[in-house]
Design a protein around this motif. Structure first.
Motif, PDB file in Angstrom:
ATOM      1  N   GLN A  54       0.821  -1.207   0.000  1.00 55.27           N
ATOM      2  CA  GLN A  54       0.000   0.000   0.000  1.00 55.27           C
ATOM      3  C   GLN A  54       0.859   1.263   0.000  1.00 55.27           C
ATOM      4  OE1 GLN A  54      -2.835  -0.443   3.281  1.00 55.27           O
ATOM      5  NE2 GLN A  54      -4.471  -0.477   1.771  1.00 55.27           N
ATOM      6  N   GLU A  55       1.958   1.239   0.746  1.00 53.28           N
ATOM      7  CA  GLU A  55       2.849   2.395   0.750  1.00 53.28           C
ATOM      8  C   GLU A  55       3.434   2.647  -0.635  1.00 53.28           C
ATOM      9  OE1 GLU A  55       5.800   1.803   3.694  1.00 53.28           O
ATOM     10  OE2 GLU A  55       4.390   1.829   5.387  1.00 53.28           O
ATOM     11  N   LEU A  56       3.822   1.578  -1.326  1.00 51.11           N
ATOM     12  CA  LEU A  56       4.349   1.743  -2.675  1.00 51.11           C
ATOM     13  C   LEU A  56       3.268   2.236  -3.635  1.00 51.11           C
ATOM     14  CD1 LEU A  56       6.660  -1.392  -3.084  1.00 51.11           C
ATOM     15  CD2 LEU A  56       7.356   0.979  -2.781  1.00 51.11           C
ATOM     16  N   ALA A  57       2.044   1.759  -3.442  1.00 51.58           N
ATOM     17  CA  ALA A  57       0.965   2.163  -4.347  1.00 51.58           C
ATOM     18  C   ALA A  57       0.648   3.646  -4.218  1.00 51.58           C
ATOM     19  CB  ALA A  57      -0.282   1.332  -4.070  1.00 51.58           C
ATOM     20  N   THR A  58       0.834   4.214  -3.026  1.00 54.98           N
ATOM     21  CA  THR A  58       0.532   5.633  -2.809  1.00 54.98           C
ATOM     22  C   THR A  58       1.767   6.529  -2.925  1.00 54.98           C
ATOM     23  OG1 THR A  58       0.802   5.293  -0.415  1.00 54.98           O
ATOM     24  CG2 THR A  58      -1.410   5.079  -1.321  1.00 54.98           C
ATOM     25  N   SER A  59       2.880   5.981  -3.362  1.00 57.35           N
ATOM     26  CA  SER A  59       4.102   6.777  -3.454  1.00 57.35           C
ATOM     27  C   SER A  59       4.140   7.651  -4.706  1.00 57.35           C
ATOM     28  CB  SER A  59       5.326   5.861  -3.433  1.00 57.35           C
ATOM     29  OG  SER A  59       5.328   4.995  -4.560  1.00 57.35           O
ATOM     30  N   GLY A  60       3.269   7.404  -5.669  1.00 56.69           N
ATOM     31  CA  GLY A  60       3.255   8.179  -6.891  1.00 56.69           C
ATOM     32  C   GLY A  60       4.257   7.739  -7.930  1.00 56.69           C
ATOM     33  N   VAL A  61       4.903   6.597  -7.722  1.00 52.94           N
ATOM     34  CA  VAL A  61       5.910   6.107  -8.675  1.00 52.94           C
ATOM     35  C   VAL A  61       5.250   5.435  -9.869  1.00 52.94           C
ATOM     36  CG1 VAL A  61       7.879   4.558  -8.944  1.00 52.94           C
ATOM     37  CG2 VAL A  61       7.571   5.828  -6.812  1.00 52.94           C
ATOM     38  N   PHE A  62       4.188   4.674  -9.627  1.00 55.32           N
ATOM     39  CA  PHE A  62       3.552   3.913 -10.692  1.00 55.32           C
ATOM     40  C   PHE A  62       2.512   4.767 -11.417  1.00 55.32           C
ATOM     41  CE2 PHE A  62       4.367   0.833  -7.162  1.00 55.32           C
ATOM     42  CZ  PHE A  62       5.510   0.279  -7.711  1.00 55.32           C
ATOM     43  N   ASP A  63       2.105   4.297 -12.559  1.00 50.85           N
ATOM     44  CA  ASP A  63       1.034   4.971 -13.282  1.00 50.85           C
ATOM     45  C   ASP A  63      -0.286   4.750 -12.554  1.00 50.85           C
ATOM     46  OD1 ASP A  63      -0.456   2.529 -14.641  1.00 50.85           O
ATOM     47  OD2 ASP A  63       1.702   2.189 -14.886  1.00 50.85           O
ATOM     48  N   PRO A  64      -1.298   5.540 -12.829  1.00 54.31           N
ATOM     49  CA  PRO A  64      -2.559   5.435 -12.067  1.00 54.31           C
ATOM     50  C   PRO A  64      -3.184   4.044 -12.080  1.00 54.31           C
ATOM     51  CG  PRO A  64      -2.520   7.466 -13.324  1.00 54.31           C
ATOM     52  CD  PRO A  64      -1.314   6.691 -13.758  1.00 54.31           C
ATOM     53  N   ALA A  65      -3.147   3.372 -13.221  1.00 54.43           N
ATOM     54  CA  ALA A  65      -3.764   2.041 -13.290  1.00 54.43           C
ATOM     55  C   ALA A  65      -3.030   1.045 -12.400  1.00 54.43           C
ATOM     56  CB  ALA A  65      -3.769   1.548 -14.732  1.00 54.43           C
ATOM     57  N   ALA A  66      -1.688   1.051 -12.446  1.00 57.23           N
ATOM     58  CA  ALA A  66      -0.913   0.136 -11.612  1.00 57.23           C
ATOM     59  C   ALA A  66      -1.062   0.481 -10.134  1.00 57.23           C
ATOM     60  CB  ALA A  66       0.555   0.181 -12.022  1.00 57.23           C
ATOM     61  N   SER A  67      -1.076   1.767  -9.820  1.00 55.30           N
ATOM     62  CA  SER A  67      -1.250   2.176  -8.424  1.00 55.30           C
ATOM     63  C   SER A  67      -2.603   1.730  -7.885  1.00 55.30           C
ATOM     64  CB  SER A  67      -1.112   3.693  -8.304  1.00 55.30           C
ATOM     65  OG  SER A  67       0.181   4.111  -8.695  1.00 55.30           O
ATOM     66  N   MET A  68      -3.650   1.890  -8.661  1.00 56.18           N
ATOM     67  CA  MET A  68      -4.979   1.475  -8.225  1.00 56.18           C
ATOM     68  C   MET A  68      -5.066  -0.030  -8.042  1.00 56.18           C
ATOM     69  SD  MET A  68      -7.947   2.258  -7.253  1.00 56.18           S
ATOM     70  CE  MET A  68      -7.948   4.024  -7.651  1.00 56.18           C
ATOM     71  N   LEU A  69      -4.477  -0.787  -8.980  1.00 52.66           N
ATOM     72  CA  LEU A  69      -4.497  -2.246  -8.880  1.00 52.66           C
ATOM     73  C   LEU A  69      -3.773  -2.710  -7.622  1.00 52.66           C
ATOM     74  CD1 LEU A  69      -4.947  -5.115 -10.006  1.00 52.66           C
ATOM     75  CD2 LEU A  69      -2.821  -4.819 -11.304  1.00 52.66           C
ATOM     76  N   LEU A  70      -2.584  -2.167  -7.370  1.00 53.37           N
ATOM     77  CA  LEU A  70      -1.802  -2.591  -6.217  1.00 53.37           C
ATOM     78  C   LEU A  70      -2.458  -2.168  -4.909  1.00 53.37           C
ATOM     79  CD1 LEU A  70       0.770  -4.018  -5.356  1.00 53.37           C
ATOM     80  CD2 LEU A  70       1.991  -1.850  -5.538  1.00 53.37           C
ATOM     81  N   TYR A  71      -2.974  -0.939  -4.878  1.00 51.23           N
ATOM     82  CA  TYR A  71      -3.594  -0.451  -3.648  1.00 51.23           C
ATOM     83  C   TYR A  71      -4.861  -1.236  -3.321  1.00 51.23           C
ATOM     84  CZ  TYR A  71      -5.674   2.663  -0.211  1.00 51.23           C
ATOM     85  OH  TYR A  71      -6.228   3.168   0.936  1.00 51.23           O
ATOM     86  N   GLN A  72      -5.691  -1.481  -4.313  1.00 53.80           N
ATOM     87  CA  GLN A  72      -6.941  -2.200  -4.063  1.00 53.80           C
ATOM     88  C   GLN A  72      -6.675  -3.640  -3.639  1.00 53.80           C
ATOM     89  OE1 GLN A  72      -9.910  -0.592  -4.160  1.00 53.80           O
ATOM     90  NE2 GLN A  72     -10.738  -2.453  -3.214  1.00 53.80           N
ATOM     91  N   SER A  73      -5.683  -4.281  -4.261  1.00 52.74           N
ATOM     92  CA  SER A  73      -5.360  -5.660  -3.885  1.00 52.74           C
ATOM     93  C   SER A  73      -4.837  -5.730  -2.457  1.00 52.74           C
ATOM     94  CB  SER A  73      -4.331  -6.241  -4.859  1.00 52.74           C
ATOM     95  OG  SER A  73      -4.830  -6.261  -6.176  1.00 52.74           O
ATOM     96  N   ALA A  74      -3.959  -4.782  -2.083  1.00 49.94           N
ATOM     97  CA  ALA A  74      -3.441  -4.761  -0.712  1.00 49.94           C
ATOM     98  C   ALA A  74      -4.550  -4.439   0.286  1.00 49.94           C
ATOM     99  CB  ALA A  74      -2.305  -3.749  -0.607  1.00 49.94           C
ATOM    100  N   HIS A  75      -5.437  -3.530  -0.071  1.00 49.51           N
ATOM    101  CA  HIS A  75      -6.550  -3.171   0.810  1.00 49.51           C
ATOM    102  C   HIS A  75      -7.483  -4.359   1.027  1.00 49.51           C
ATOM    103  CE1 HIS A  75      -9.554  -0.603   2.706  1.00 49.51           C
ATOM    104  NE2 HIS A  75     -10.469  -1.130   1.897  1.00 49.51           N
ATOM    105  N   ASP A  76      -7.806  -5.077  -0.039  1.00 46.32           N
ATOM    106  CA  ASP A  76      -8.681  -6.240   0.088  1.00 46.32           C
ATOM    107  C   ASP A  76      -8.019  -7.338   0.917  1.00 46.32           C
ATOM    108  OD1 ASP A  76     -10.469  -4.872  -1.461  1.00 46.32           O
ATOM    109  OD2 ASP A  76      -9.957  -5.933  -3.326  1.00 46.32           O
ATOM    110  N   ALA A  77      -6.705  -7.506   0.771  1.00 47.74           N
ATOM    111  CA  ALA A  77      -6.007  -8.534   1.539  1.00 47.74           C
ATOM    112  C   ALA A  77      -6.012  -8.214   3.035  1.00 47.74           C
ATOM    113  CB  ALA A  77      -4.574  -8.677   1.037  1.00 47.74           C
ATOM    114  N   ARG A  78      -5.919  -6.958   3.379  1.00 45.73           N
ATOM    115  CA  ARG A  78      -5.901  -6.577   4.790  1.00 45.73           C
ATOM    116  C   ARG A  78      -7.275  -6.702   5.442  1.00 45.73           C
ATOM    117  NH1 ARG A  78      -2.545  -1.180   5.987  1.00 45.73           N
ATOM    118  NH2 ARG A  78      -3.015  -1.969   8.081  1.00 45.73           N
ATOM    119  N   LEU A  79      -8.334  -6.479   4.682  1.00 45.80           N
ATOM    120  CA  LEU A  79      -9.685  -6.462   5.261  1.00 45.80           C
ATOM    121  C   LEU A  79     -10.516  -7.682   4.895  1.00 45.80           C
ATOM    122  CD1 LEU A  79     -10.622  -2.698   4.704  1.00 45.80           C
ATOM    123  CD2 LEU A  79      -9.540  -3.769   6.700  1.00 45.80           C
ATOM    124  N   ALA A  80      -9.925  -8.662   4.244  1.00 49.70           N
ATOM    125  CA  ALA A  80     -10.701  -9.822   3.796  1.00 49.70           C
ATOM    126  C   ALA A  80     -11.160 -10.663   4.990  1.00 49.70           C
ATOM    127  CB  ALA A  80      -9.867 -10.680   2.848  1.00 49.70           C
TER     128      ALA A  80
END
Length: 230
Positions: A54-80
């Motif tokens: 999640q920290e990497l997804a919000t760092s602004g390094v990746f493009d918006p699509a990759a950031s959204m994919l990584l952030y959503q996957s990490a978020h779902d894994a934490r709250l599943a």
């Protein structure tokens, strides 16, 4: 056989049976405690992996699509929920491979401030997740094998403890992180074709031996020639 002998043998059999059942119940309790500890360690490593992702997804390094994919996957894994945990963690592994597998992504992450530390922490997390899962599943297999024994089932030595289940997920790490951990954690192999660095190369003994043999042969030939001349 007298009645006293029968009583003695029955007493011995009851004592041996009681000792065996007590040992089996104690071993089963220890295995259940081992499963709980291994699952807690696995949960900690999975949470660590999701947090760094999640920290990497919000760092602004990746493009918006990759950031959204990584952030959503990490978020779902934490709250599943527990019944969806394996699927969510597998999807996070797939997202990490998809995002970090792109050419130049690892270099872009390392270039930002704190990127090298984040990459190192993520590499450590993805390396420890398979280890923690293997320890947990090994304990589960041992407990399940013991709980299948007839004495354990008939006498209900497991009590009300739920039947242990293995944690199955896709935990294959991204290739870029595997290469990084191998380069930083494993010693470089020695060159099989060259001399060892710890020992200087020795004198060419084989050449000296060949030279000595050649010198002796030349001297013998000269001696033979002189004898023939006389």
């Amino acid at each position: 056989m007298s009645a006293l002998s029968w009583v003695l043998w029955i007493t011995v059999a009851l004592v041996v049976t009681g000792v065996y059942l007590s040992w089996t119940a104690g071993r089963l309790d220890r295995l259940h405690a081992r499963i709980d500890a291994a699952r807690a360690a696995l949960d900690a490593q999975l949470l660590r992996r999701a947090s760094v992702a999640q920290e990497l997804a919000t760092s602004g390094v990746f493009d918006p699509a990759a950031s959204m994919l990584l952030y959503q996957s990490a978020h779902d894994a934490r709250l599943a929920a527990e019944e969806q945990r394996e699927v969510a963690e597998s999807e996070l592994s797939q997202a990490l491979r998809a995002v970090l597998g792109e050419p130049g992504q690892m270099e872009a992450v390392r270039a930002v401030p704190g990127g090298e530390e984040s990459v190192g922490e993520l590499a450590e997390a993805v390396r420890r997740v398979p280890m923690a899962r293997r320890f947990h599943n090994d304990a589960v297999r041992a407990a399940r094998a013991l709980r299948r024994h007839r004495a354990v089932r008939w006498l209900r030595l497991a009590g009300h403890a739920p039947f242990p289940l293995a944690f199955e997920m896709d935990d294959e790490p991204p290739a870029a992180l595997v290469d990084r951990s191998t380069a930083h954690g494993a010693p470089a192999p020695a060159d099989a074709g060259g001399p060892s660095r710890s020992q200087p190369p020795g004198p060419p003994g084989g050449e000296r031996e060949r030279d000595g043999k050649g010198t002796g042969g030349d001297a013998g030939r000269r001696g033979d020639g002189a004898g023939a001349g006389h």
